[in-house]
Enzyme design. Structure first.
Site, PDB file in Angstrom:
ATOM      1  N   LYS A  48      -1.981  -8.317   0.109  1.00 54.04           N
ATOM      2  CA  LYS A  48      -0.938  -9.459   0.374  1.00 54.04           C
ATOM      3  C   LYS A  48       0.093  -9.147  -0.794  1.00 54.04           C
ATOM      4  CE  LYS A  48      -4.689 -12.632   1.318  1.00 54.04           C
ATOM      5  NZ  LYS A  48      -5.566 -13.536   0.857  1.00 54.04           N
ATOM      6  N   GLY A  49      -0.467  -8.416  -1.931  1.00 54.48           N
ATOM      7  CA  GLY A  49       0.509  -8.330  -3.033  1.00 54.48           C
ATOM      8  C   GLY A  49       2.078  -8.014  -2.997  1.00 54.48           C
ATOM      9  N   GLU A 103       4.534  -0.944  -2.236  1.00 54.83           N
ATOM     10  CA  GLU A 103       3.398  -1.703  -2.722  1.00 54.83           C
ATOM     11  C   GLU A 103       3.916  -2.636  -3.915  1.00 54.83           C
ATOM     12  OE1 GLU A 103       0.686  -2.497  -3.560  1.00 54.83           O
ATOM     13  OE2 GLU A 103      -1.083  -1.267  -3.379  1.00 54.83           O
ATOM     14  N   ASP A 104       3.161  -3.376  -4.622  1.00 52.57           N
ATOM     15  CA  ASP A 104       3.409  -4.113  -5.606  1.00 52.57           C
ATOM     16  C   ASP A 104       3.261  -3.388  -7.069  1.00 52.57           C
ATOM     17  OD1 ASP A 104       0.665  -4.029  -5.416  1.00 52.57           O
ATOM     18  OD2 ASP A 104       0.466  -6.161  -5.765  1.00 52.57           O
ATOM     19  N   ASP A 107      -1.782   1.060 -10.213  1.00 50.42           N
ATOM     20  CA  ASP A 107      -2.684   1.026 -11.467  1.00 50.42           C
ATOM     21  C   ASP A 107      -3.465   2.364 -11.594  1.00 50.42           C
ATOM     22  OD1 ASP A 107      -4.064   0.106 -13.788  1.00 50.42           O
ATOM     23  OD2 ASP A 107      -5.157  -1.239 -12.483  1.00 50.42           O
ATOM     24  N   PHE A 156      -2.535  -6.980 -17.753  1.00 51.56           N
ATOM     25  CA  PHE A 156      -2.869  -7.491 -16.331  1.00 51.56           C
ATOM     26  C   PHE A 156      -1.631  -8.540 -16.063  1.00 51.56           C
ATOM     27  CE2 PHE A 156      -4.546 -10.085 -12.852  1.00 51.56           C
ATOM     28  CZ  PHE A 156      -5.132  -9.101 -11.968  1.00 51.56           C
ATOM     29  N   VAL A 157      -0.992  -8.333 -14.973  1.00 54.46           N
ATOM     30  CA  VAL A 157       0.243  -9.192 -14.666  1.00 54.46           C
ATOM     31  C   VAL A 157       0.053  -9.885 -13.345  1.00 54.46           C
ATOM     32  CG1 VAL A 157       1.925  -7.737 -16.125  1.00 54.46           C
ATOM     33  CG2 VAL A 157       1.575  -7.136 -13.723  1.00 54.46           C
ATOM     34  N   ASP A 163      -1.587 -11.477  -7.926  1.00 54.35           N
ATOM     35  CA  ASP A 163      -2.430 -12.699  -7.970  1.00 54.35           C
ATOM     36  C   ASP A 163      -3.517 -12.193  -9.167  1.00 54.35           C
ATOM     37  OD1 ASP A 163      -3.789 -10.689  -6.203  1.00 54.35           O
ATOM     38  OD2 ASP A 163      -5.198 -12.254  -6.251  1.00 54.35           O
ATOM     39  N   ARG A 169       0.755 -15.931  -7.132  1.00 51.42           N
ATOM     40  CA  ARG A 169       1.659 -15.222  -6.208  1.00 51.42           C
ATOM     41  C   ARG A 169       3.042 -15.904  -6.156  1.00 51.42           C
ATOM     42  NH1 ARG A 169      -1.562 -11.228  -3.838  1.00 51.42           N
ATOM     43  NH2 ARG A 169      -3.760 -11.763  -3.183  1.00 51.42           N
TER      44      ARG A 169
HETATM   45  P1  IMP Z   1      -4.931   0.964  -7.918  1.00 52.21           P
HETATM   46  O1  IMP Z   1      -5.770   1.003  -6.644  1.00 52.21           O
HETATM   47  O2  IMP Z   1      -5.765   0.695  -9.250  1.00 52.21           O
HETATM   48  O3  IMP Z   1      -3.840   1.563  -8.139  1.00 52.21           O
HETATM   49  O4  IMP Z   1      -4.579  -0.822  -7.862  1.00 52.21           O
HETATM   50  C1  IMP Z   1      -3.606  -1.334  -7.110  1.00 52.21           C
HETATM   51  C2  IMP Z   1      -3.890  -2.611  -6.532  1.00 52.21           C
HETATM   52  O5  IMP Z   1      -4.405  -3.281  -7.540  1.00 52.21           O
HETATM   53  C3  IMP Z   1      -2.734  -3.304  -6.498  1.00 52.21           C
HETATM   54  O6  IMP Z   1      -2.177  -3.313  -5.016  1.00 52.21           O
HETATM   55  C4  IMP Z   1      -3.024  -4.774  -6.898  1.00 52.21           C
HETATM   56  O7  IMP Z   1      -3.296  -5.481  -5.830  1.00 52.21           O
HETATM   57  C5  IMP Z   1      -4.064  -4.652  -7.949  1.00 52.21           C
HETATM   58  N1  IMP Z   1      -3.658  -4.845  -9.363  1.00 52.21           N
HETATM   59  C6  IMP Z   1      -3.572  -3.558 -10.201  1.00 52.21           C
HETATM   60  N2  IMP Z   1      -3.153  -4.030 -11.494  1.00 52.21           N
HETATM   61  C7  IMP Z   1      -2.682  -5.395 -11.044  1.00 52.21           C
HETATM   62  C8  IMP Z   1      -2.398  -6.505 -12.122  1.00 52.21           C
HETATM   63  O8  IMP Z   1      -1.998  -6.348 -13.048  1.00 52.21           O
HETATM   64  N3  IMP Z   1      -2.247  -7.557 -11.618  1.00 52.21           N
HETATM   65  C9  IMP Z   1      -2.388  -7.934 -10.378  1.00 52.21           C
HETATM   66  N4  IMP Z   1      -2.996  -6.957  -9.546  1.00 52.21           N
HETATM   67  C10 IMP Z   1      -3.073  -5.764  -9.727  1.00 52.21           C
HETATM   68 MG    MG Z   2      -3.963  -7.296  -5.204  1.00 53.62          MG
END
Ligand code: IMP
Ligand code: MG
Length: 183
Positions: A48-49, A103-104, A107, A156-157, A163, A169
């Site tokens: 949903k991000g 993507e939002d 990470d 963490f944002v 969210d 959100r």
């Molecule tokens: P990744 O798989 O570790 O790259 O994480 C990606 C997903 O984790 C993103 O699509 C977000 O939904 C969530 N995420 C990662 N960092 C944050 C953050 O700082 N705040 C909120 N959601 C996050």
């Molecule tokens: Mg998420």
């Protein structure tokens, strides 16, 4: 939203203002408009991000395009990235299409690496990634992001679609969630 909304009290800092977001989304839209001329791209919103970013971004792209949605869940404790699972697949075929995954935030890179693996053997003409936010220092899986809105530090944002436990959100800014909220 008014600045005295109680959600603001849960932030330790506002990292990116509404105006900065607006300008950056406009610039990203202009770049995509240039790069995808005549290509009728398919933009994929990762629920949903990225929903808030997505709906703003597509209105800054000045040409015909198609949209579709995918949902991914990442199971991990609290604010840590965990295992990734496909919750909702696309409705349409991507064969021969120029695909842009929206993507939002990137990470660890696990979510997008997983998505690319799924989509790579479906015959798309091209697959690129756009992410509003990037935390390059957190990458555990190598992953190239083609368009990035903002590089941010390891914090963490929340807000603008992002969210914590499904909350925040609808915040119009991107802020660092105060550690008191999850420690
Ligand atoms: P990744 O798989 O570790 O790259 O994480 C990606 C997903 O984790 C993103 O699509 C977000 O939904 C969530 N995420 C990662 N960092 C944050 C953050 O700082 N705040 C909120 N959601 C996050
Ligand atoms: Mg998420």
């Amino acid at each position: 939203m008014k600045q005295d909304c109680p959600m603001y009290e849960d932030l330790s800092e506002i990292l990116i203002t509404e105006e900065q977001i607006k300008n950056t989304v406009k610039n990203l839209g202009a770049r995509i408009t240039r790069d995808y001329q005549g290509k009728n791209p398919l933009l994929i919103c990762i629920l949903k991000g990225s929903s808030v970013f997505f709906t703003d971004l597509i209105r800054e792209i000045d040409m015909p395009l198609d949209i579709d949605f995918m949902a991914i869940s990442s199971y991990g404790p609290n604010t840590v990235s965990g295992e990734v699972r496909l919750v909702k697949d696309l409705d349409c075929s991507i064969e021969g299409r120029n695909v842009l995954i929206v993507e939002d935030i990137v990470d660890s890179g696990k979510t997008l690496a997983y998505l690319k693996r799924i989509l790579n053997n479906r015959g798309a003409a091209s697959i690129r990634i756009i992410s509003l936010l990037d935390k390059p220092s957190c990458r555990t899986v190598p992953l190239a992001v083609d368009y990035i809105g903002f590089e941010i530090p390891n914090a963490f944002v929340v807000g603008y679609g992002l969210d914590f436990n499904e909350k925040y959100r609808n915040l119009p800014v991107i802020g660092v969630l105060d550690e008191k909220m999850y420690k």
